[in-house]
Design a protein around this motif. Structure first.
Motif, PDB file in Angstrom:
ATOM      1  N   GLY A 157     -30.578 -17.096   7.691  1.00 36.92           N
ATOM      2  CA  GLY A 157     -29.445 -17.639   8.418  1.00 36.92           C
ATOM      3  C   GLY A 157     -29.771 -18.362   9.697  1.00 36.92           C
ATOM      4  O   GLY A 157     -28.868 -18.908  10.347  1.00 36.92           O
ATOM      5  N   ARG A 158     -31.029 -18.407  10.103  1.00 40.72           N
ATOM      6  CA  ARG A 158     -31.383 -18.997  11.391  1.00 40.72           C
ATOM      7  C   ARG A 158     -31.608 -20.509  11.317  1.00 40.72           C
ATOM      8  O   ARG A 158     -31.428 -21.201  12.316  1.00 40.72           O
ATOM      9  N   ALA A 159     -32.049 -21.006  10.168  1.00 38.89           N
ATOM     10  CA  ALA A 159     -32.404 -22.422  10.097  1.00 38.89           C
ATOM     11  C   ALA A 159     -32.309 -22.907   8.656  1.00 38.89           C
ATOM     12  O   ALA A 159     -32.391 -22.129   7.707  1.00 38.89           O
ATOM     13  N   HIS A 160     -32.123 -24.213   8.530  1.00 37.73           N
ATOM     14  CA  HIS A 160     -32.221 -24.837   7.210  1.00 37.73           C
ATOM     15  C   HIS A 160     -33.688 -25.071   6.905  1.00 37.73           C
ATOM     16  O   HIS A 160     -34.383 -25.781   7.642  1.00 37.73           O
ATOM     17  N   HIS A 161     -34.182 -24.450   5.854  1.00 31.80           N
ATOM     18  CA  HIS A 161     -35.582 -24.600   5.465  1.00 31.80           C
ATOM     19  C   HIS A 161     -35.609 -24.657   3.941  1.00 31.80           C
ATOM     20  O   HIS A 161     -35.426 -23.647   3.265  1.00 31.80           O
ATOM     21  N   TYR A 162     -35.807 -25.869   3.424  1.00 32.34           N
ATOM     22  CA  TYR A 162     -35.731 -26.080   1.973  1.00 32.34           C
ATOM     23  C   TYR A 162     -36.725 -25.176   1.261  1.00 32.34           C
ATOM     24  O   TYR A 162     -37.903 -25.129   1.615  1.00 32.34           O
ATOM     25  N   SER A 163     -36.255 -24.456   0.246  1.00 30.79           N
ATOM     26  CA  SER A 163     -37.100 -23.482  -0.440  1.00 30.79           C
ATOM     27  C   SER A 163     -36.998 -23.632  -1.946  1.00 30.79           C
ATOM     28  O   SER A 163     -35.948 -23.352  -2.540  1.00 30.79           O
ATOM     29  N   ASN A 164     -38.080 -24.068  -2.562  1.00 34.47           N
ATOM     30  CA  ASN A 164     -38.132 -24.084  -4.021  1.00 34.47           C
ATOM     31  C   ASN A 164     -38.123 -22.674  -4.612  1.00 34.47           C
ATOM     32  O   ASN A 164     -37.400 -22.412  -5.574  1.00 34.47           O
ATOM     33  N   PRO A 165     -38.900 -21.718  -4.066  1.00 36.58           N
ATOM     34  CA  PRO A 165     -38.842 -20.355  -4.603  1.00 36.58           C
ATOM     35  C   PRO A 165     -37.460 -19.726  -4.514  1.00 36.58           C
ATOM     36  O   PRO A 165     -37.117 -18.859  -5.326  1.00 36.58           O
ATOM     37  N   GLY A 166     -36.653 -20.147  -3.532  1.00 34.53           N
ATOM     38  CA  GLY A 166     -35.299 -19.610  -3.436  1.00 34.53           C
ATOM     39  C   GLY A 166     -34.494 -19.849  -4.695  1.00 34.53           C
ATOM     40  O   GLY A 166     -33.695 -18.996  -5.124  1.00 34.53           O
ATOM     41  N   TYR A 167     -34.689 -21.008  -5.323  1.00 30.96           N
ATOM     42  CA  TYR A 167     -33.954 -21.290  -6.560  1.00 30.96           C
ATOM     43  C   TYR A 167     -34.569 -20.601  -7.766  1.00 30.96           C
ATOM     44  O   TYR A 167     -33.884 -20.378  -8.774  1.00 30.96           O
ATOM     45  N   ALA A 168     -35.846 -20.234  -7.688  1.00 29.27           N
ATOM     46  CA  ALA A 168     -36.399 -19.359  -8.724  1.00 29.27           C
ATOM     47  C   ALA A 168     -35.671 -18.022  -8.704  1.00 29.27           C
ATOM     48  O   ALA A 168     -35.352 -17.441  -9.757  1.00 29.27           O
ATOM     49  N   LEU A 169     -35.373 -17.531  -7.501  1.00 25.93           N
ATOM     50  CA  LEU A 169     -34.618 -16.274  -7.380  1.00 25.93           C
ATOM     51  C   LEU A 169     -33.198 -16.433  -7.905  1.00 25.93           C
ATOM     52  O   LEU A 169     -32.667 -15.524  -8.565  1.00 25.93           O
ATOM     53  N   LEU A 170     -32.561 -17.562  -7.634  1.00 29.61           N
ATOM     54  CA  LEU A 170     -31.195 -17.767  -8.135  1.00 29.61           C
ATOM     55  C   LEU A 170     -31.175 -17.861  -9.657  1.00 29.61           C
ATOM     56  O   LEU A 170     -30.244 -17.363 -10.304  1.00 29.61           O
ATOM     57  N   GLY A 171     -32.187 -18.487 -10.238  1.00 27.88           N
ATOM     58  CA  GLY A 171     -32.277 -18.502 -11.695  1.00 27.88           C
ATOM     59  C   GLY A 171     -32.436 -17.108 -12.254  1.00 27.88           C
ATOM     60  O   GLY A 171     -31.824 -16.752 -13.272  1.00 27.88           O
TER      61      GLY A 171
END
Length: 464
Positions: A157-171
Motif C-alpha cells: 500500500g505504500r507505492a505503485h510498484h509494477y509486479s509480474n509475480p503479483g499476477y502469478a499469485l492472482l492466477g
C-alpha cells in the motif's frame, strides 16, 4: 393519394469514412516502417465491433491479417483481473481481503487483493533466477519457485510498484477458488462468451514468429518460444487483432454475461497516484490508465521477447484500438495505438444518443429535483434513468457527482469527492422533504436554510 415514408437512415454509420481509413493506414504504415517491425496489425473498434483493420509486413510470406496470432504479454493481466472481479461479484472474496486469507503463501500474504490488482502490493517486479520471459517455466510447479530471497520491495500500500509475480499469485487465487486452471476458467467465463476463439495459451496457426531486430542493421534474430508456467497469468496469452477488438468492445460497452457494468467502471478508477508531473498515467484494478492530449484512455500494454502489443479504449469517444507487432522493442506502440484512437475520435466525433424522456417517473423523486444549497453554494439536482441522481454546481465552485439508487431508499456516490458516500433524503414530521444529507453535508432549498438543520445553526439576524 398514398405517400409512403422513406426508410429511416442511421445517423451514424458504423463504417469509417475513407479519409479516416486512409489516416489510420498511414499511421500503422509509418509505425511498421520507422519501427522496423517484421510485421504489424492494427484494428479499430466502434459501435461494438471492429470497423477497420490492416496489416503490414510479412508473416510466413503473407501480409498478416486480423486473424493472425501475436503474443500479447501483459494484456493477459487484464483478463486475470476480470476473473478476480467476477469472484468478488459472486461474493467469494472481497477486494479488501488479505491475500493470505484465501491463498496459503507467505509472499504478499498481508497485501489486499485490490493492492495486487493495482500493483501496490509491494512485491518485487520480477521473479528470482534468470529472465523469466525467456526461460521455459513449464516445470516450475509451486509458487515458492517464483520468488527470490527478497520478494517484498515495499510495504503493501505504500507505492505503485509494477509486479509480474503479483499476477502469478492472482492466477493462483483464481485456481484456488474455482478448483480449475486459470486458463480453463478464463476460456469458459470470458473468452467463449465474448467469441474470442483465437485467444490461447500456446500459438495456433496462423501466428507470427517472435523476432529481435538488430539496433544498427536490418537483420533479425529469432526469440525463444517459452511456456512461462506459474508466471503465465502475467503474460502468456496469444491473441489476434479481431479477438482483442471483441475484448475492447467489452471494455467499452460491457457484457453482463462476463462482468457487470459497475464492476467494469470500477476497474477504470485510478487506484494509484498519478504518474508523471502532467498526470500521464496511472493504474486501476487490472487496467493501465493514460491521458494523451486530454483524452482519458484505459487498457493495457504488453511485451514478451519477440512481441509488443497495446490495447486502448476511450469510453467518452466510444472508440478502441489494438496494435500488435512481432519485435522485442523498437518503437512506442502505446503512443501509436493512442494516436489511432485520437484519429477516429477527431475525424468522426461520436454522435450522441437521441434524448428521450423517462418511461415513468416517481413524483417523490421529481420533488427532489431543482436547486439546492450547501451553505451559500448553489447546486442543481437532476433525475436520471433508473432513479439515478446527478448533482452539479450552479456557477463556479462546488463538487459534481453522480449517484446510484439503492434498494433502501438512499443513493451512493459514483465519482468525484462523493464516490462511495451516501446521499439521504431527510423528511420532517409531516413527511415533507426537509433537506439532503451527503456524508454530513447538509443541502437545503434556500441558501443557509432553516437553522435547525444547518450544522452550527444560522444567525438569528438573518442576511444583511
Amino acid at each position: 393519394m398514398n405517400v409512403s415514408s422513406a426508410p429511416a437512415v442511421p445517423e451514424e454509420s458504423a463504417e469509417l469514412l475513407p479519409a479516416t481509413r486512409r489516416a489510420l493506414l498511414h499511421r500503422v504504415a509509418v509505425a511498421q516502417a520507422k519501427g522496423r517491425a517484421p510485421s504489424l496489425v492494427g484494428a479499430v473498434v466502434r459501435d461494438g465491433r471492429t470497423v477497420w483493420s490492416a496489416g503490414r509486413g510479412s508473416v510466413a510470406g503473407a501480409v498478416p491479417g486480423a486473424d493472425t496470432q501475436y503474443r500479447i504479454g501483459s494484456i493477459t493481466k487484464t483478463f486475470v483481473a476480470v476473473l478476480v472481479l467476477r469472484l468478488r461479484d459472486e461474493g467469494l472474496l472481497g477486494l479488501d481481503d488479505r491475500l493470505g486469507s484465501h491463498l496459503d503463501t507467505p509472499e504478499a500474504g498481508e497485501a489486499t487483493i485490490a493492492q495486487l490488482l493495482a500493483h501496490t502490493s509491494g512485491l518485487a517486479a520480477e521473479t528470482r533466477g534468470p529472465w523469466w520471459e525467456r526461460t521455459d517455466g513449464g516445470l516450475r510447479p509451486g509458487l515458492g519457485d517464483v520468488f527470490g530471497e527478497r520478494p517484498q520491495a515495499h510495504a503493501p500500500g505504500r507505492a505503485h510498484h509494477y509486479s509480474n509475480p503479483g499476477y502469478a499469485l492472482l492466477g493462483a487465487l483464481v485456481e484456488q477458488l474455482r478448483g480449475e486452471s486459470w486458463y480453463t476458467v478464463l476460456r469458459r467465463e470470458v473468452l467463449e462468451p465474448l467469441g474470442m476463439h483465437r485467444t490461447t495459451l500456446a500459438p495456433e496457426a496462423p501466428h507470427a514468429e517472435g523476432w529481435a531486430v538488430h539496433p544498427w542493421a536490418d537483420v533479425l534474430l529469432p526469440e525463444p518460444l517459452t511456456d512461462t508456467g506459474r508466471m503465465a497469468p502475467a503474460g502468456q496469452l496469444w491473441s489476434t487483432a479481431a479477438d482483442l477488438g471483441r475484448f475492447a468492445a467489452f471494455l467499452l460497452d460491457g457484457d453482463e454475461r462476463v462482468l457487470r457494468k459497475s464492476s467494469l467502471e470500477e476497474m477504470r478508477v485510478p487506484e494509484t497516484a498519478p504518474q508523471g508531473p502532467d498526470w500521464a498515467g496511472g493504474y486501476g484494478l487490472g487496467l493501465q490508465l493514460a491521458r494523451r492530449d486530454g483524452r482519458f484512455l484505459s487498457g493495457h500494454t504488453g511485451s514478451m521477447p519477440g512481441f509488443i502489443a497495446t490495447l486502448w479504449v476511450s469510453s467518452v469517444d466510444g472508440v478502441g484500438a489494438v496494435l500488435l507487432a512481432n519485435l522485442t522493442s523498437g518503437f512506442e506502440v502505446a503512443a501509436a495505438c493512442a494516436e489511432m484512437v485520437a484519429t477516429v475520435a477527431e475525424h468522426e466525433p461520436r454522435i450522441p444518443e437521441p434524448w428521450r424522456p423517462l418511461d415513468a417517473v416517481d413524483p417523490a423523486l421529481l420533488e427532489l429535483t431543482g436547486p439546492w444549497y450547501w451553505g451559500a453554494t448553489g447546486f442543481a439536482l437532476r433525475l436520471r434513468a433508473e432513479r439515478g441522481l446527478d448533482l452539479s454546481p450552479l456557477g463556479n465552485g462546488g463538487r459534481a457527482a453522480r449517484f446510484r439508487a439503492e434498494e433502501d431508499g438512499t443513493w451512493t456516490g459514483l465519482d468525484g469527492y462523493y464516490a462511495g458516500e451516501t446521499l439521504r433524503v431527510v423528511r420532517g414530521a409531516d413527511g415533507a422533504v426537509s433537506h439532503l444529507d451527503i456524508g454530513t453535508f447538509v443541502l437545503t432549498r434556500e441558501p443557509y436554510g432553516p437553522g435547525d438543520v444547518v450544522p452550527g445553526g444560522v444567525d438569528a439576524g438573518g442576511w444583511r
